[in-house]
Design an enzyme around this catalytic site. Structure first.
Site, PDB file in Angstrom:
ATOM      1  N   ASP A 498       0.826  -1.203   0.000  1.00  0.00           N
ATOM      2  CA  ASP A 498       0.000   0.000   0.000  1.00  0.00           C
ATOM      3  C   ASP A 498       0.858   1.250   0.000  1.00  0.00           C
ATOM      4  O   ASP A 498       0.548   2.230  -0.650  1.00  0.00           O
ATOM      5  CB  ASP A 498      -0.948   0.002   1.207  1.00  0.00           C
ATOM      6  CG  ASP A 498      -0.213  -0.170   2.537  1.00  0.00           C
ATOM      7  OD1 ASP A 498       0.897  -0.726   2.537  1.00  0.00           O
ATOM      8  OD2 ASP A 498      -0.741   0.265   3.576  1.00  0.00           O
ATOM      9  N   ARG A 502       5.153   4.256   6.178  1.00  0.00           N
ATOM     10  CA  ARG A 502       4.692   4.107   7.565  1.00  0.00           C
ATOM     11  C   ARG A 502       4.767   2.642   7.999  1.00  0.00           C
ATOM     12  O   ARG A 502       5.229   1.782   7.249  1.00  0.00           O
ATOM     13  CB  ARG A 502       3.280   4.670   7.713  1.00  0.00           C
ATOM     14  CG  ARG A 502       2.220   3.880   6.986  1.00  0.00           C
ATOM     15  CD  ARG A 502       0.829   4.382   7.363  1.00  0.00           C
ATOM     16  NE  ARG A 502      -0.187   3.726   6.580  1.00  0.00           N
ATOM     17  CZ  ARG A 502      -1.047   4.360   5.805  1.00  0.00           C
ATOM     18  NH1 ARG A 502      -1.011   5.671   5.669  1.00  0.00           N
ATOM     19  NH2 ARG A 502      -1.972   3.682   5.148  1.00  0.00           N
ATOM     20  N   ASP A 503       4.295   2.395   9.183  1.00  0.00           N
ATOM     21  CA  ASP A 503       4.339   1.036   9.738  1.00  0.00           C
ATOM     22  C   ASP A 503       3.229   0.188   9.120  1.00  0.00           C
ATOM     23  O   ASP A 503       2.322  -0.252   9.793  1.00  0.00           O
ATOM     24  CB  ASP A 503       4.166   1.103  11.261  1.00  0.00           C
ATOM     25  CG  ASP A 503       2.913   1.885  11.652  1.00  0.00           C
ATOM     26  OD1 ASP A 503       2.281   2.509  10.760  1.00  0.00           O
ATOM     27  OD2 ASP A 503       2.552   1.877  12.839  1.00  0.00           O
ATOM     28  N   GLU A 504       3.330  -0.022   7.835  1.00  0.00           N
ATOM     29  CA  GLU A 504       2.291  -0.803   7.173  1.00  0.00           C
ATOM     30  C   GLU A 504       2.961  -1.594   6.054  1.00  0.00           C
ATOM     31  O   GLU A 504       3.323  -2.737   6.230  1.00  0.00           O
ATOM     32  CB  GLU A 504       1.186   0.116   6.658  1.00  0.00           C
ATOM     33  CG  GLU A 504      -0.103  -0.630   6.470  1.00  0.00           C
ATOM     34  CD  GLU A 504      -1.339   0.189   6.826  1.00  0.00           C
ATOM     35  OE1 GLU A 504      -2.409  -0.373   6.708  1.00  0.00           O
ATOM     36  OE2 GLU A 504      -1.238   1.370   7.206  1.00  0.00           O
ATOM     37  N   ASP A 511      -6.129  -2.402  -2.827  1.00  0.00           N
ATOM     38  CA  ASP A 511      -5.269  -1.516  -3.601  1.00  0.00           C
ATOM     39  C   ASP A 511      -4.745  -2.250  -4.833  1.00  0.00           C
ATOM     40  O   ASP A 511      -4.740  -1.721  -5.947  1.00  0.00           O
ATOM     41  CB  ASP A 511      -4.067  -1.043  -2.764  1.00  0.00           C
ATOM     42  CG  ASP A 511      -4.454  -0.548  -1.380  1.00  0.00           C
ATOM     43  OD1 ASP A 511      -5.349  -1.154  -0.766  1.00  0.00           O
ATOM     44  OD2 ASP A 511      -3.856   0.425  -0.902  1.00  0.00           O
ATOM     45  N   TRP A 565     -11.804  -6.026  -1.377  1.00  0.00           N
ATOM     46  CA  TRP A 565     -10.424  -6.421  -1.096  1.00  0.00           C
ATOM     47  C   TRP A 565     -10.266  -7.909  -1.425  1.00  0.00           C
ATOM     48  O   TRP A 565      -9.376  -8.320  -2.137  1.00  0.00           O
ATOM     49  CB  TRP A 565     -10.069  -6.123   0.366  1.00  0.00           C
ATOM     50  CG  TRP A 565      -9.592  -4.712   0.566  1.00  0.00           C
ATOM     51  CD1 TRP A 565      -8.323  -4.331   0.886  1.00  0.00           C
ATOM     52  CD2 TRP A 565     -10.345  -3.495   0.444  1.00  0.00           C
ATOM     53  NE1 TRP A 565      -8.242  -2.956   0.954  1.00  0.00           N
ATOM     54  CE2 TRP A 565      -9.468  -2.421   0.691  1.00  0.00           C
ATOM     55  CE3 TRP A 565     -11.662  -3.181   0.132  1.00  0.00           C
ATOM     56  CZ2 TRP A 565      -9.874  -1.078   0.636  1.00  0.00           C
ATOM     57  CZ3 TRP A 565     -12.066  -1.860   0.082  1.00  0.00           C
ATOM     58  CH2 TRP A 565     -11.181  -0.831   0.331  1.00  0.00           C
ATOM     59  N   GLU A 777      -2.161   9.116  -0.836  1.00  0.00           N
ATOM     60  CA  GLU A 777      -3.164   8.159  -0.368  1.00  0.00           C
ATOM     61  C   GLU A 777      -4.572   8.751  -0.398  1.00  0.00           C
ATOM     62  O   GLU A 777      -5.527   8.090  -0.767  1.00  0.00           O
ATOM     63  CB  GLU A 777      -2.830   7.756   1.078  1.00  0.00           C
ATOM     64  CG  GLU A 777      -3.856   6.842   1.715  1.00  0.00           C
ATOM     65  CD  GLU A 777      -3.428   6.356   3.095  1.00  0.00           C
ATOM     66  OE1 GLU A 777      -2.598   7.033   3.729  1.00  0.00           O
ATOM     67  OE2 GLU A 777      -3.918   5.294   3.521  1.00  0.00           O
ATOM     68  N   HIS A 801       0.983   6.168  -2.396  1.00  0.00           N
ATOM     69  CA  HIS A 801      -0.068   5.149  -2.365  1.00  0.00           C
ATOM     70  C   HIS A 801      -0.595   5.053  -3.787  1.00  0.00           C
ATOM     71  O   HIS A 801      -1.129   6.026  -4.311  1.00  0.00           O
ATOM     72  CB  HIS A 801      -1.184   5.658  -1.453  1.00  0.00           C
ATOM     73  CG  HIS A 801      -1.505   4.780  -0.304  1.00  0.00           C
ATOM     74  ND1 HIS A 801      -0.686   4.672   0.789  1.00  0.00           N
ATOM     75  CD2 HIS A 801      -2.571   3.970  -0.060  1.00  0.00           C
ATOM     76  CE1 HIS A 801      -1.257   3.832   1.667  1.00  0.00           C
ATOM     77  NE2 HIS A 801      -2.401   3.389   1.148  1.00  0.00           N
TER      78      HIS A 801
HETATM   79  C1  BGC Z   1      -4.010   0.884   3.721  1.00  0.00           C
HETATM   80  C2  BGC Z   1      -4.877   0.917   2.517  1.00  0.00           C
HETATM   81  C3  BGC Z   1      -5.798  -0.255   2.638  1.00  0.00           C
HETATM   82  C4  BGC Z   1      -6.662   0.068   3.802  1.00  0.00           C
HETATM   83  C5  BGC Z   1      -7.824  -0.793   4.028  1.00  0.00           C
HETATM   84  C6  BGC Z   1      -4.872   1.104   4.891  1.00  0.00           C
HETATM   85  O1  BGC Z   1      -4.234   1.235   6.074  1.00  0.00           O
HETATM   86  O2  BGC Z   1      -2.961   1.770   3.628  1.00  0.00           O
HETATM   87  O3  BGC Z   1      -4.352   1.266   1.360  1.00  0.00           O
HETATM   88  O4  BGC Z   1      -6.461  -0.636   1.504  1.00  0.00           O
HETATM   89  O5  BGC Z   1      -5.917   0.203   4.960  1.00  0.00           O
HETATM   90  O6  BGC Z   1      -8.859   0.014   3.961  1.00  0.00           O
END
Ligand code: BGC
Length: 936
Positions: A498, A502-504, A511, A565, A777, A801
């Site tokens: 995504d 960040r912490d992701e 996405d 998703w 984003e 994003h």
């Molecule tokens: C992500 C998104 C993802 C979403 C879910 C986020 O934290 O960065 O791109 O699809 O969570 O809604």
């Protein structure tokens, strides 16, 4: 064939046929399973492909012959001892399965191909290509998993960041090395080194998978790295996705914050050497190897890396190094799942970027501006006193006072530290096991003010070759396109993430499915997705739902799957199938995809998903049209029903394609039932959609779930909604990408352009106007009125994003007009939407069947359209035209031009059928035929 001779200053062009048998067709770009030279193929019948070059228009391949030989010599003698396909009457140039002798582990396969054109003459043989079979059986692995439990050595008080272990082994070569192949893998991340050099160019090997299910090994030809005499091999490990911090676990207080797959990184390596004298030797990881910890004090993907150069052990990865003080390794528990050859592409440095400016907003904190938002690391070049501690922090944006903004990194520490050893000649360092999403680097702890040379940005990305180019006459649109490509690069990093900062940084499925078709236009993502689709299927839930993200290190209670998703399992597979004509993938995941549909079916009542069908998930009902701008969001259950219908359609097509006719028919029957129930609930008496939102209209239209009679009515409804909103969009993740295609397809080309060229908030160009070098984003990631605070959540505010970048699909398919009519671009559609505001537009796309190009420009009232269609394909070209005779090709009436297979008027467009080649069409006096909008 041309030979150019330069004789006493005169350029003489001499043209003569070098090979008499050579026709106008020539195969090139040979690949095996989408890769130029894979070194560890595990499929018994890998797929071969090539592209064709042709000198004439209308070139067609009528037959091919493939030879696969076990040695280059045999191949040179035209002897395919492994496979001689014979002359196969076929126009296929890709997805051709190897069908020769059974291939053993490590088998070398040298291959070439020749083709016949319609004149019946054979081309010359292609240049030879190569693949090698991998380690096909677990018993082929003689190496042991080894490691070193470094947990107790963690010194960081806030995070668990133990030092990286270094492993080494030296040996004497038994003669001159003829060939040496290294097979290596890890649970964690590794860098392999031989005789003082890094092996290969890869970062983050072995890549991210759900390690409990499978881990990939890498294969490197290291022949040139070995020496006669003493040799040494070394490995450095880091926790990586396996044992390190991953995703937002810390942020949400997940019971486990790191080490989701295992606590301690381990690796396995097998170096197979063949000597000139015929002897063979294997150097394998085992308990004879020595281990130590050294300069890499911390190494974590999210948190960053710390390196103390004073602790370097000079020459540790070379022979002759005294490792007496190092410890012996332990044999460790290795992979619980499969160990397979990596089907994907590695992450490497794909670009280097010099800073454009340095500032010092706070004393001693220097900010280097790379001028563009990237994912990657930096190279630090520095000279100073031993023990000087330099800190590097990373950010995508600056606060108004010039300070680094890091709020949006959330719990990703994203900080690197380098402690100088004090080399008077200067020292240079870059991290190995971390990456950051950034434009700005804050450097502190320096003895003296820096110069720009101190920092170089190293862009990291999965190596997905660039295949698409788009250029318009408008700088802002061109910047938007560059931002899209940049953001794809930053997020196609082993998995489609995504965001990189960040912490992701997780493989969010929504996405990925929204963006995948755009991604195909920009880069060759076939191999990349062969890998990620396995991740996605590995992570499928027992109830059939594909997850929110894959791989799935962890998930929060109930935050598991969501309509929009979970459909990625079907939609992404479908797109790869269409774009690359890949049926193997459909077959491979067919029953998994069926499970996803079965889930929808089980959840439905009276043929429809009813309110509450997804109440068990968090957020309740799913994510819906995430980050939308309208006051009343599109209902989640409506979106779910549309996705179910869409999936049914795609599955029916895929089932047909692999010969599952009964399934296909059943999916169509279900589609009709669900559609009926859908219309019953959501259609107004006037034939509009009950839910009056932009997203409802565009999803229903673009995902093609409405009966023909409703389409113009709902398109009109959309246009009205846009008008009521001053022409601005309100759509979020699920709706945005469908807006422009829907308008274009419904004949609202002017409205599409008006929307695309909007510069106010919210719009695609708003961020461009505000200096974006990547795709943000949120529509309101930054606004002039509210700065970064406008976003509903400053922490969740990524500037890299790709989801909203999915507009590039429309730019290619509509603005430039490059699309497919048959899978794999075997038949191509060129259907541009020319206009004065954005022209001239030129786009090209290297499809699996070769290069397609569409370029249009207007001069006065006349339109020029240049089209290139690759050999062995045909195309239909739609040209705005007053009449057939207003259109010429190369100055000739169409009836006289070569390669034109037919033409007819189709409303205000002339549809021309062509064979391969390059064509220049002109269409006179098109003024009234084109949408007129103001340039942005
Ligand atoms: C992500 C998104 C993802 C979403 C879910 C986020 O934290 O960065 O791109 O699809 O969570 O809604």
């Amino acid at each position: 064939m041309r030979i150019i001779l330069l004789i006493s200053g005169y350029l003489l062009l001499v043209v003569f046929p070098l090979q008499l048998q050579s026709a106008s067709l020539q195969p090139h770009q040979l690949r095996c399973e989408y890769l130029p030279e894979p070194l560890a193929m595990e499929k018994p019948h890998p797929r071969l492909s090539w592209q064709l070059e042709a000198t004439d228009r209308g070139a067609i391949q009528t037959a091919y012959q493939i030879l696969v030989a076990s040695t280059p010599e045999l191949l040179g003698q035209d002897r395919g001892d492994l496979w001689d396909s014979g002359k196969v009457p076929s126009n296929r140039t890709n997805q051709i399965h190897y069908a020769g002798h059974e291939l053993a582990a490590r088998q070398d396969c040298y291959w070439k191909v020749r083709v016949w054109g319609k004149e019946g003459t054979a081309s010359s043989w292609s240049e030879p290509a190569y693949w090698k079979m991998g380690l096909l059986d677990p018993a082929d692995w003689k190496a042991q998993w080894i490691g070193f439990d470094n947990r107790r050595l963690n010194k960081n008080e806030t995070f668990h960041l133990p030092p990286s272990p270094y492993f080494r082994k030296s040996w004497q070569a038994k003669g001159k090395v003829k060939k040496a192949i290294l097979y290596s893998t890890a649970l964690g991340l590794y860098e392999a080194r031989i005789n003082g050099q890094k092996v290969g160019k890869d970062y983050f090997a072995p890549g991210w998978t759900d390690y409990d299910q499978r881990v990939y090994y890498q294969t490197y030809d290291v022949t040139s790295m070995l020496r006669t005499g003493g040799n040494a091999i070394g490995f450095i490990l880091a926790n990586g996705w396996y044992a390190g911090y991953t995703g937002y676990a810390v942020l949400v207080g997940h019971p486990k914050e790191y080490a989701f797959y295992g606590e301690v990184p381990v690796f396995m390596a097998q170096l197979e050497i063949e000597y000139e004298n015929g002897e063979r030797e294997m150097i394998t990881s085992d308990t004879d190897w020595k281990v130590n910890t050294g300069p890499t004090l911390e190494a974590d993907l999210l948190m960053g890396e710390a390196y103390d150069a004073r602790l370097e052990f000079e020459g540790w990865d070379e022979s002759g190094y005294d490792d007496a003080s190092w410890r012996n390794c332990r044999r460790m528990v290795g992979a619980m799942g499969k160990v397979e050859s990596s089907p994907g592409v590695p992450v490497q440095i794909v670009e280097e970027i010099e800073p454009i400016a340095i500032s010092e907003p706070e004393k001693g904190k220097y900010i280097f501006d790379l001028g563009t938002n990237i994912a990657g690391i930096v190279q630090l070049k520095i000279r100073g006193k031993a023990g000087t501690r330099v800190q590097l922090r990373y950010g995508e944006m600056l606060h108004p006072d010039g300070r680094l903004m890091t709020e949006n990194l959330r719990k990703a520490r994203a900080t690197d530290t380098y402690i100088l050893k004090g080399d008077s000649g200067g020292e240079s360092w870059s991290p190995k096991f971390t990456y950051h999403g950034f434009q700005y680097v804050e450097v502190s702890g320096l003895d003296n003010p820096p110069d720009k040379e101190m920092i170089t940005g190293l862009v990291l990305s999965s190596v997905t070759p660039r295949v698409g180019h788009f250029e318009s006459g408008n700088d802002m649109i061109n910047q938007l396109y560059r931002n899209i490509v940049r953001t794809q690069k930053a997020n196609y990093l082993d998995v489609p993430t995504d965001c990189p900062q960040r912490d992701e940084r997780m493989g969010w499925t929504g996405d990925a499915q929204i963006y995948i078709r755009t991604a195909t236009y920009n880069s060759d993502i076939a191999a990349f997705h062969q890998k990620w689709l396995v991740d996605l299927n590995d992570a499928q839930f027992g109830n059939g739902a594909y997850p929110n993200f894959a791989p799935m290190a962890f998930h929060r209670p109930n935050m598991t799957y969501s309509p929009g998703w979970m459909d990625a399992g079907i939609i992404c597979t479908y797109n790869i199938f269409k774009v690359y004509d890949d049926l193997d993938l459909v077959r491979k995941f067919y029953s998994n995809m069926q499970e996803q549909l079965n889930l929808y079916q089980r959840k439905s009542e009276q043929d429809l998903l009813q309110e509450g069908a997804f109440d068990e998930v968090d957020p309740q009902g799913g994510f819906g049209d995430w980050l939308n701008q309208d006051k009343t969001a599109t209902s989640k259950i409506l979106a779910a029903n549309i996705y179910w219908l869409f999936d049914l359609k795609l599955m029916a097509e895929m089932a047909d394609a692999i010969g599952q006719r009964t399934d296909a028919e059943n999916y169509r029957i279900t589609f009709r039932k669900v559609q009926e129930a859908f219309l019953e609930k959501y259609r107004t008496p006037e034939g509009r959609l009950q839910e009056n939102t932009q997203t409802a209209c565009v999803m229903a239209l673009d995902l093609d779930v409405l009966p023909t009679s409703m389409k113009p009515v709902v398109a009109r409804q959309l246009v009205q909604l846009l008008e009521e909103n001053n022409g601005y969009l309100t759509t979020g993740f699920l709706g945005a990408k469908h807006l422009l295609p829907v308008l274009s397809n419904a004949g609202y080309r002017k409205e599409a352009l008006e929307l695309f060229t909007k510069k106010g908030f919210p719009s695609w160009l708003y961020e461009v106007v505000n200096g974006a070098t990547s795709i943000w984003e949120r529509w309101d990631s930054y606004t002039i009125e509210n700065g970064f605070g406008g976003a509903q959540n400053t922490g969740m505010n990524s500037f890299s994003h790709y989801a909203f970048g999915a507009v590039a699909e429309w730019m290619f398919r509509h603005l430039a007009g490059i699309d497919m009519m048959e899978n794999g671009f075997r038949e191509i559609a060129i259907r541009p939407e020319p206009n004065r505001a954005l022209g001239p537009v030129a786009a090209s796309y290297q499809s699996i069947n070769g290069e397609i190009r569409s370029a249009w420009s207007l001069s006065g009232n006349d339109l020029k359209l240049e089209v290139t269609i690759p050999a062995n394909t045909t195309a239909q070209v739609w040209i705005p035209a007053r009449a057939v005779d207003a259109v010429k090709e190369g100055g000739l009436p169409l009836t006289e031009a070569k390669g034109i297979l037919g033409q007819e008027m189709d409303g205000q467009l002339l549809r021309v059928k062509i064979g391969s080649g390059t064509y220049t069409f002109t269409s006179a006096s098109v003024a009234g035929l084109l949408p007129e909008v103001a340039a942005p």
